[in-house]
Design a protein around this motif. Structure first.
Motif, PDB file in Angstrom:
ATOM      1  N   GLY A  24       0.787  -1.223   0.000  1.00 38.48           N
ATOM      2  CA  GLY A  24       0.000   0.000   0.000  1.00 38.48           C
ATOM      3  C   GLY A  24       0.821   1.276   0.000  1.00 38.48           C
ATOM      4  O   GLY A  24       0.269   2.375  -0.116  1.00 38.48           O
ATOM      5  N   ASP A  25       2.143   1.177   0.113  1.00 36.08           N
ATOM      6  CA  ASP A  25       3.014   2.357   0.131  1.00 36.08           C
ATOM      7  C   ASP A  25       3.127   3.001  -1.249  1.00 36.08           C
ATOM      8  O   ASP A  25       2.930   2.348  -2.279  1.00 36.08           O
ATOM      9  N   ILE A  26       3.488   4.264  -1.231  1.00 35.07           N
ATOM     10  CA  ILE A  26       3.860   4.982  -2.449  1.00 35.07           C
ATOM     11  C   ILE A  26       5.371   5.140  -2.400  1.00 35.07           C
ATOM     12  O   ILE A  26       5.931   5.584  -1.383  1.00 35.07           O
ATOM     13  N   VAL A  27       6.055   4.749  -3.493  1.00 40.21           N
ATOM     14  CA  VAL A  27       7.513   4.775  -3.538  1.00 40.21           C
ATOM     15  C   VAL A  27       7.978   5.347  -4.878  1.00 40.21           C
ATOM     16  O   VAL A  27       7.191   5.474  -5.814  1.00 40.21           O
ATOM     17  N   THR A  60      12.231  -1.066 -10.347  1.00 44.32           N
ATOM     18  CA  THR A  60      10.829  -0.685 -10.525  1.00 44.32           C
ATOM     19  C   THR A  60       9.926  -1.899 -10.366  1.00 44.32           C
ATOM     20  O   THR A  60       8.907  -1.845  -9.664  1.00 44.32           O
ATOM     21  N   LYS A  61      10.302  -2.997 -10.989  1.00 49.73           N
ATOM     22  CA  LYS A  61       9.519  -4.241 -10.881  1.00 49.73           C
ATOM     23  C   LYS A  61       9.476  -4.718  -9.429  1.00 49.73           C
ATOM     24  O   LYS A  61       8.410  -5.055  -8.904  1.00 49.73           O
ATOM     25  N   TYR A  62      10.621  -4.731  -8.770  1.00 54.07           N
ATOM     26  CA  TYR A  62      10.692  -5.146  -7.369  1.00 54.07           C
ATOM     27  C   TYR A  62       9.798  -4.264  -6.497  1.00 54.07           C
ATOM     28  O   TYR A  62       9.035  -4.757  -5.662  1.00 54.07           O
ATOM     29  N   LEU A  63       9.880  -2.951  -6.690  1.00 55.40           N
ATOM     30  CA  LEU A  63       9.080  -2.022  -5.899  1.00 55.40           C
ATOM     31  C   LEU A  63       7.585  -2.224  -6.148  1.00 55.40           C
ATOM     32  O   LEU A  63       6.783  -2.198  -5.216  1.00 55.40           O
ATOM     33  N   ALA A  64       7.216  -2.453  -7.400  1.00 58.47           N
ATOM     34  CA  ALA A  64       5.804  -2.683  -7.740  1.00 58.47           C
ATOM     35  C   ALA A  64       5.279  -3.949  -7.057  1.00 58.47           C
ATOM     36  O   ALA A  64       4.134  -3.987  -6.599  1.00 58.47           O
ATOM     37  N   GLN A  65       6.116  -4.965  -6.981  1.00 64.64           N
ATOM     38  CA  GLN A  65       5.716  -6.195  -6.278  1.00 64.64           C
ATOM     39  C   GLN A  65       5.565  -5.922  -4.780  1.00 64.64           C
ATOM     40  O   GLN A  65       4.622  -6.382  -4.150  1.00 64.64           O
ATOM     41  N   LYS A  66       6.489  -5.163  -4.211  1.00 62.25           N
ATOM     42  CA  LYS A  66       6.479  -4.883  -2.761  1.00 62.25           C
ATOM     43  C   LYS A  66       5.270  -4.054  -2.333  1.00 62.25           C
ATOM     44  O   LYS A  66       4.709  -4.298  -1.277  1.00 62.25           O
ATOM     45  N   VAL A  67       4.884  -3.050  -3.123  1.00 65.38           N
ATOM     46  CA  VAL A  67       3.788  -2.172  -2.706  1.00 65.38           C
ATOM     47  C   VAL A  67       2.416  -2.810  -2.907  1.00 65.38           C
ATOM     48  O   VAL A  67       1.430  -2.349  -2.348  1.00 65.38           O
ATOM     49  N   ASN A 125      -2.504  -2.098  -3.878  1.00 62.32           N
ATOM     50  CA  ASN A 125      -2.955  -0.813  -3.351  1.00 62.32           C
ATOM     51  C   ASN A 125      -1.851   0.233  -3.255  1.00 62.32           C
ATOM     52  O   ASN A 125      -2.100   1.353  -2.830  1.00 62.32           O
ATOM     53  N   GLY A 126      -0.644  -0.138  -3.636  1.00 64.47           N
ATOM     54  CA  GLY A 126       0.469   0.806  -3.608  1.00 64.47           C
ATOM     55  C   GLY A 126       0.732   1.387  -4.976  1.00 64.47           C
ATOM     56  O   GLY A 126       0.038   1.073  -5.951  1.00 64.47           O
ATOM     57  N   PHE A 127       1.745   2.242  -5.060  1.00 63.36           N
ATOM     58  CA  PHE A 127       2.053   2.880  -6.337  1.00 63.36           C
ATOM     59  C   PHE A 127       3.529   3.230  -6.414  1.00 63.36           C
ATOM     60  O   PHE A 127       4.156   3.567  -5.406  1.00 63.36           O
ATOM     61  N   VAL A 128       4.079   3.147  -7.642  1.00 63.48           N
ATOM     62  CA  VAL A 128       5.485   3.442  -7.904  1.00 63.48           C
ATOM     63  C   VAL A 128       5.584   4.515  -8.983  1.00 63.48           C
ATOM     64  O   VAL A 128       4.959   4.399 -10.038  1.00 63.48           O
ATOM     65  N   TYR A 129       6.359   5.551  -8.706  1.00 59.72           N
ATOM     66  CA  TYR A 129       6.750   6.526  -9.723  1.00 59.72           C
ATOM     67  C   TYR A 129       8.175   6.160 -10.120  1.00 59.72           C
ATOM     68  O   TYR A 129       9.039   6.011  -9.258  1.00 59.72           O
ATOM     69  N   SER A 130       8.428   6.035 -11.432  1.00 52.04           N
ATOM     70  CA  SER A 130       9.741   5.610 -11.881  1.00 52.04           C
ATOM     71  C   SER A 130      10.269   6.557 -12.957  1.00 52.04           C
ATOM     72  O   SER A 130       9.574   6.844 -13.934  1.00 52.04           O
ATOM     73  N   PHE A 131      11.509   7.033 -12.777  1.00 51.59           N
ATOM     74  CA  PHE A 131      12.096   8.059 -13.635  1.00 51.59           C
ATOM     75  C   PHE A 131      13.298   7.562 -14.422  1.00 51.59           C
ATOM     76  O   PHE A 131      14.127   6.818 -13.901  1.00 51.59           O
ATOM     77  N   ASP A 132      13.403   8.022 -15.660  1.00 59.81           N
ATOM     78  CA  ASP A 132      14.635   7.872 -16.431  1.00 59.81           C
ATOM     79  C   ASP A 132      14.605   8.875 -17.571  1.00 59.81           C
ATOM     80  O   ASP A 132      13.534   9.308 -18.003  1.00 59.81           O
ATOM     81  N   VAL A 133      15.792   9.243 -18.063  1.00 58.35           N
ATOM     82  CA  VAL A 133      15.907  10.193 -19.165  1.00 58.35           C
ATOM     83  C   VAL A 133      16.057   9.484 -20.513  1.00 58.35           C
ATOM     84  O   VAL A 133      16.105  10.144 -21.547  1.00 58.35           O
ATOM     85  N   GLN A 134      16.108   8.162 -20.503  1.00 59.12           N
ATOM     86  CA  GLN A 134      16.332   7.406 -21.733  1.00 59.12           C
ATOM     87  C   GLN A 134      15.074   6.633 -22.141  1.00 59.12           C
ATOM     88  O   GLN A 134      14.524   5.872 -21.348  1.00 59.12           O
ATOM     89  N   LEU A 155       9.949  14.911   0.101  1.00 55.06           N
ATOM     90  CA  LEU A 155       8.827  14.033  -0.232  1.00 55.06           C
ATOM     91  C   LEU A 155       8.627  12.900   0.782  1.00 55.06           C
ATOM     92  O   LEU A 155       7.545  12.335   0.875  1.00 55.06           O
ATOM     93  N   LEU A 156       9.673  12.575   1.519  1.00 49.82           N
ATOM     94  CA  LEU A 156       9.600  11.447   2.463  1.00 49.82           C
ATOM     95  C   LEU A 156       8.637  11.725   3.602  1.00 49.82           C
ATOM     96  O   LEU A 156       8.627  12.811   4.168  1.00 49.82           O
ATOM     97  N   LYS A 157       7.879  10.703   3.970  1.00 48.63           N
ATOM     98  CA  LYS A 157       7.102  10.818   5.198  1.00 48.63           C
ATOM     99  C   LYS A 157       8.018  10.449   6.364  1.00 48.63           C
ATOM    100  O   LYS A 157       9.100   9.884   6.145  1.00 48.63           O
ATOM    101  N   PRO A 158       7.638  10.778   7.589  1.00 51.22           N
ATOM    102  CA  PRO A 158       8.489  10.411   8.725  1.00 51.22           C
ATOM    103  C   PRO A 158       8.802   8.914   8.727  1.00 51.22           C
ATOM    104  O   PRO A 158       7.925   8.096   8.472  1.00 51.22           O
ATOM    105  N   HIS A 159      10.048   8.593   8.954  1.00 52.75           N
ATOM    106  CA  HIS A 159      10.599   7.242   8.964  1.00 52.75           C
ATOM    107  C   HIS A 159      10.694   6.639   7.566  1.00 52.75           C
ATOM    108  O   HIS A 159      10.967   5.453   7.419  1.00 52.75           O
TER     109      HIS A 159
END
Length: 193
Positions: free
Chosen positions: A25-28, A39-46, A49-58, A130-134
């Motif tokens: 359920g986390d946003i990362v 990105t794939k690992y984070l999407a599996q972890k959240v 109900n969670g969400f991943v924003y993923s950045f690249d310039v390529q 952007l980080l929440k506490p902890h």
């Protein structure tokens, strides 16, 4: 049964920490998408109900990652953003529990396109806001390329000066490996400020 090796790659060590940090359920944020493995690992972890924003310039990073996510049915919980991590504040408006950086270049691609100290420091500054506490910023620093040591030094100079009443900073690295082994830096935000 063969025992898993945990101390061979900085990305594996990082996952030992991330397992405790990221909840369903986390946003990362994946600040440096690359080939999309984080990105794939984070999407599996959240989870669903969670969400991943993923950045690249390529563009090739976006295409490669999109294929990985679609294949695993994870694409609905990820936004792939063709922009530099220094602009994450323009795309992410919610508090996040974790932001992951892999500094260096896209493996198996053009090594002349690398992360740079000035944009990385700007991205880390945005991350801390952007980080929440902890919440935690995880930075894997690869230095075996031109400009890599300059970026590492910039990151270390920045994190050494973070106020310890606001952040805890942990450094982890291989001390007996040759050829500029990668370093891992974790920053935990203590409170609201």
């Amino acid at each position: 049964m063969k025992k898993a090796k945990y101390l061979t790659k900085v990305t594996d060590i990082n996952k030992l920490y991330l397992e405790k940090i990221i909840n369903e359920g986390d946003i990362v944020v994946d600040a440096t998408m690359g080939n999309g493995y984080d990105t794939k690992y984070l999407a599996q972890k959240v989870g669903e109900n969670g969400f991943v924003y993923s950045f690249d310039v390529q563009e090739e990073a976006i295409k490669s990652t999109a294929k990985k996510l679609e294949k695993e049915n994870l694409d609905k919980r990820v936004k792939l953003i063709l922009d530099g991590h220094e602009n994450m504040d323009k795309h992410v408006e919610k508090e996040v529990s974790c932001i992951v950086f892999n500094l260096g270049y896209l493996p198996r691609a053009k090594h002349r396109i690398i992360t740079k100290p000035n944009t990385t420091i700007k991205a880390i500054e945005h991350s801390l806001k952007l980080l929440k506490p902890h919440g935690v910023v995880s930075i894997s620093i690869y230095t075996g390329h031109e400009g890599g040591m300059d970026e590492k030094n910039s990151v270390y100079d920045f994190v050494k000066n973070l106020d310890q009443s606001d952040f805890d900073v942990l450094e982890c690295g291989f001390v007996n490996q040759i050829n500029n082994p990668p370093q891992l830096v974790l920053i935990e935000k203590k409170n609201e400020f």
